[in-house]
Design a protein around this motif. Structure first.
Motif, PDB file in Angstrom:
ATOM      1  N   ILE A  87     -38.170  43.813 -12.655  1.00  0.00           N
ATOM      2  CA  ILE A  87     -38.044  42.865 -13.758  1.00  0.00           C
ATOM      3  C   ILE A  87     -37.206  43.448 -14.890  1.00  0.00           C
ATOM      4  CG2 ILE A  87     -39.328  41.563 -15.504  1.00  0.00           C
ATOM      5  CD1 ILE A  87     -41.654  41.423 -13.538  1.00  0.00           C
ATOM      6  N   PHE A  88     -37.383  44.727 -15.187  1.00  0.00           N
ATOM      7  CA  PHE A  88     -36.627  45.363 -16.270  1.00  0.00           C
ATOM      8  C   PHE A  88     -35.130  45.318 -15.983  1.00  0.00           C
ATOM      9  CE2 PHE A  88     -34.625  49.202 -18.065  1.00  0.00           C
ATOM     10  CZ  PHE A  88     -34.876  48.988 -19.413  1.00  0.00           C
ATOM     11  N   TYR A  89     -34.740  45.657 -14.772  1.00  0.00           N
ATOM     12  CA  TYR A  89     -33.325  45.632 -14.396  1.00  0.00           C
ATOM     13  C   TYR A  89     -32.780  44.207 -14.492  1.00  0.00           C
ATOM     14  CZ  TYR A  89     -29.138  47.132 -11.842  1.00  0.00           C
ATOM     15  OH  TYR A  89     -27.837  47.434 -11.491  1.00  0.00           O
ATOM     16  N   GLY A  90     -33.577  43.229 -14.051  1.00  0.00           N
ATOM     17  CA  GLY A  90     -33.127  41.849 -14.101  1.00  0.00           C
ATOM     18  C   GLY A  90     -32.946  41.342 -15.517  1.00  0.00           C
ATOM     19  N   ILE A  91     -33.820  41.750 -16.437  1.00  0.00           N
ATOM     20  CA  ILE A  91     -33.700  41.309 -17.828  1.00  0.00           C
ATOM     21  C   ILE A  91     -32.492  41.944 -18.496  1.00  0.00           C
ATOM     22  CG2 ILE A  91     -34.781  41.471 -20.103  1.00  0.00           C
ATOM     23  CD1 ILE A  91     -37.454  41.007 -18.755  1.00  0.00           C
ATOM     24  N   VAL A  92     -32.292  43.245 -18.283  1.00  0.00           N
ATOM     25  CA  VAL A  92     -31.174  43.944 -18.927  1.00  0.00           C
ATOM     26  C   VAL A  92     -29.839  43.399 -18.437  1.00  0.00           C
ATOM     27  CG1 VAL A  92     -30.022  46.163 -19.167  1.00  0.00           C
ATOM     28  CG2 VAL A  92     -32.511  46.026 -19.392  1.00  0.00           C
ATOM     29  N   TRP A  93     -29.639  43.356 -17.138  1.00  0.00           N
ATOM     30  CA  TRP A  93     -28.381  42.848 -16.601  1.00  0.00           C
ATOM     31  C   TRP A  93     -28.299  41.331 -16.737  1.00  0.00           C
ATOM     32  CZ3 TRP A  93     -24.079  45.453 -15.082  1.00  0.00           C
ATOM     33  CH2 TRP A  93     -24.193  46.846 -14.990  1.00  0.00           C
ATOM     34  N   GLY A  94     -29.453  40.654 -16.787  1.00  0.00           N
ATOM     35  CA  GLY A  94     -29.444  39.223 -17.037  1.00  0.00           C
ATOM     36  C   GLY A  94     -28.952  38.891 -18.434  1.00  0.00           C
TER      37      GLY A  94
END
Length: 310
Positions: free
Chosen positions: A94-101
């Motif tokens: 989820i963290f990776y998805g939020i940052v790159w999102g």
């Protein structure tokens, strides 16, 4: 705007998201195919600003970097840990998805709003300046577009074609330029009748010069406010498409897709209703703060640009 605390709070939120998007490769370091495509032999080399991989990751990251890291193939969410700071959803970090999102949302918002601004300015300028039959035809086309709910029309356009970045941009542009054109047309109709325009016309200024030099610069205040607000609302529309399964491919860094993953886990097992709280909390907070920031800035810009308040 600097004297308004709410506006400055919005500016701080927008700048925070801009920094997250710019520094996404440093906050959520590239892994797997992303690191391979960037030519990173070791995970630590991305932090070295003297190497080309650093600047490629920051300025022109390849599409593989927008694929959310898959921590596990177990679809059951895993709580926050050192491996995945915000936990996992459908096995994705989820963290990776939020940052790159964040980078996805800002990039798509800027592209779509810029295209809408250019098209709306040109069409609205022509409509308001020449009036007559030209204005009548353009306004009837705009009425047809406004006859359909914006999001519904966008969903239909995306559903007709294969969902992709180009399709999403096309759908939002096809439905978004009309509001810009109508706003600018109203200001152009007002400005074209002012004395300084008549003076320029009497001195032999061509229509093109009148429009570009005298009318457009004095007709953009209302439109600029709409631009700021749309920079916050367009990404929300993109997230809504992904939530409905009509957005980016599965696994792409997109906030709406993270919420789509979380639908099955909003309610925990019997007796533990908040067991999977993290799958919805973090993506929702990102969307809420992003939208709040742009709306606060837009409200402040509207008040600052309104001549009746100055």
């Amino acid at each position: 705007m600097r004297r308004d605390r709410a506006t400055m709070t919005g500016v701080a939120l927008v700048l925070a998201f801009a920094l997250i998007a710019l520094l996404a490769p440093l906050i959520a370091p590239p892994q797997g195919n992303c690191a391979r495509d960037l030519g990173i032999p070791a995970g630590s080399s991305i932090y070295h600003p003297a190497r080309s991989a650093f600047w490629r990751a920051v300025l022109a990251a390849p599409p593989s970097c927008y694929q959310i890291t898959r921590v596990t193939f177990d679809p059951v969410p895993a709580p926050p840990s050192r491996t995945a700071w915000f936990g996992t959803s459908q096995g994705y970090d989820i963290f990776y998805g939020i940052v790159w999102g964040t980078r996805t949302m800002l990039r798509m918002g800027l592209i779509i709003v810029a295209i809408n601004l250019i098209l709306g300015t040109v069409i609205g300028l022509i409509s308001g300046f020449y009036r007559g039959v030209v204005d009548l035809v353009i306004q009837r086309v705009i009425d047809v577009i406004f006859a359909f709910p914006g999001l519904i029309l966008t969903v239909v356009l995306v559903a007709l074609f294969k969902p992709s970045t180009g399709t999403i941009i096309l759908a939002f542009v096809a439905t978004g330029w009309a509001s810009y054109a109508r706003i600018l047309r109203g200001d152009v109709l007002r400005v074209r009748e002012l004395e300084f325009v008549d003076a320029a016309r009497s001195l032999g200024a061509s229509d093109l010069r009148l429009m570009l030099v005298h009318i457009v610069p004095n007709s953009l205040t209302s439109l600029l406010t709409q631009v700021v607000l749309d920079l916050g609302t367009v990404p929300l529309g993109i997230a809504a498409l992904s939530f409905l399964g009509l957005g980016f491919p599965v696994g792409y860094a997109d906030w709406g897709q993270l919420l789509n993953f979380a639908r099955a886990w909003i309610q925990g097992p019997p007796g533990q209703p908040l067991a999977y709280w993290y799958v919805t909390l973090f993506p929702t907070l990102a969307i809420l703060c992003f939208s709040l920031g742009w709306n606060l800035v837009g409200d402040g810009a509207r008040d600052a640009f309104d001549p009746r308040d100055n």
